[in-house]
Scaffold this active site. Sequence first.
Site, PDB file in Angstrom:
ATOM      1  N   HIS A 103      10.092  97.048  65.703  1.00 33.05           N
ATOM      2  CA  HIS A 103       9.556  96.640  64.408  1.00 33.05           C
ATOM      3  C   HIS A 103       8.452  97.617  64.036  1.00 33.05           C
ATOM      4  CE1 HIS A 103      11.502  93.077  62.881  1.00 33.05           C
ATOM      5  NE2 HIS A 103      11.603  92.603  64.114  1.00 33.05           N
ATOM      6  N   ASP A 108       8.291  92.136  61.101  1.00 30.36           N
ATOM      7  CA  ASP A 108       7.961  90.986  61.951  1.00 30.36           C
ATOM      8  C   ASP A 108       6.767  90.228  61.391  1.00 30.36           C
ATOM      9  OD1 ASP A 108       6.490  93.326  62.525  1.00 30.36           O
ATOM     10  OD2 ASP A 108       5.960  92.617  64.521  1.00 30.36           O
ATOM     11  N   TYR A 300      18.671 101.947  46.279  1.00 23.53           N
ATOM     12  CA  TYR A 300      17.800 100.951  45.668  1.00 23.53           C
ATOM     13  C   TYR A 300      17.175 101.447  44.357  1.00 23.53           C
ATOM     14  CZ  TYR A 300      17.873  99.032  50.438  1.00 23.53           C
ATOM     15  OH  TYR A 300      18.251  98.540  51.660  1.00 23.53           O
ATOM     16  N   GLU A 375      -3.472  91.816  63.852  1.00 21.99           N
ATOM     17  CA  GLU A 375      -2.832  90.532  63.563  1.00 21.99           C
ATOM     18  C   GLU A 375      -3.690  89.605  62.710  1.00 21.99           C
ATOM     19  OE1 GLU A 375       0.146  90.272  67.414  1.00 21.99           O
ATOM     20  OE2 GLU A 375      -1.988  89.825  67.685  1.00 21.99           O
TER      21      GLU A 375
END
Length: 394
Positions: A103, A108, A300, A375
């Site tokens: 990741h 994630d 895209y 985090e």
Amino acid sequence: MLNKVKELSKKIFNDLVDLRRDIHANPEIGGEEFRTQSLIINYLNKLQVFDVVKSADTGVVAVIKGTKEESNKCIGLRADIDALGIEDMKEVGYKSKNKGLCHACGHDVHTTILLGVASNLAKLQNQFSGYVKLFFQPAEENIGGAERMINEGFMENPHVNVMLGLHVSENYDVGQVRFCYGTMQASSDEIAIVVKGYSAHAAHPENGVDAILIACQIVNNLQSIPSRNVSPTDSIALSLGKIQGGTVTNALAENVKIEGTLRTLSFKTREKVIQRIKDIVEGVAKAYGGSAELIVDPSYPPVINNEELNDFVKNNALEFIDSKDVIINNVPSLGVEDFAYFAQKVPSCFYNLGIRNIEKGIIYPGHNNKFDVDEESIFYGVVLQTISTLKYLQ
């Protein structure tokens, strides 16, 4: 309401960190996110208030209805769930267990934040009216998932009025958020140029047409497009990453194939540049006695933010983040993002969440084999997405 959302987000923060590390340690490439899909479904089912279905093979869509009063208003929230084919070189306890997968782009974290929002909404169901639709979208990095979810009808029943999405960014410190007005991400096209010449002995080149020579002239001439056919206030990236041709050293090559990508920031520029590439490819080949064909495989479209919705989310951020950390940067990225398909359908806001922490050594860019996040960013993402959702539906 903001204090309640912050309180709920703090209570689940440690569980969300564990969840993120679990997802990070078990990355799955686009189209194969079966474990991640199962994890998402199990988490949502435990909340007992979501209607949960699979979508786009390995994705998930979940819907919750507020119980405050009757309303058909609906907001969509999107998180991409796939990993990259990159070896994880970090030495951390949650290092990838799957060789060659990582990741390395923060999906994630996106998934974890959206699950945190789901947890908050389940506890605050009596505080909003209408619907929230959660899109856990697969395969953003390869075959795409957003367009498939739309084609499967998940923007309807109930109809999604607006969409919110976020992407972590190592360009901003943890605790910062960045908004971009107008075009935020480029469109992308895969291009292939097939050059045809006429083979001949290397000792007698006058008897043939050298496809390699034509290809070289095409490549050189294409480099004039960014500087002479596109305004200096606009930007494109025309990158030719692969070239193949010829079979032996003592003969002129009869066929050459050039492959690359074109990235543009507007549909108008895209159309103009593709036509200019076509003109150069065909004109140069003809001038040298050969022929050439341009093949364009659209990828895209650009991500274009809605100004009013951008203001709405930005103002929500200003309620709990210092104004110096709510950043307006209108310089678009030439990277691509298939959230663009949602933004084409309804007014949308796509913004960046800062994850950099120099003191912790969290400095590596996305798609790097040492990419990681602070985090603490999870908390900021959960709060901002939750409060934006509640305010929209109130």
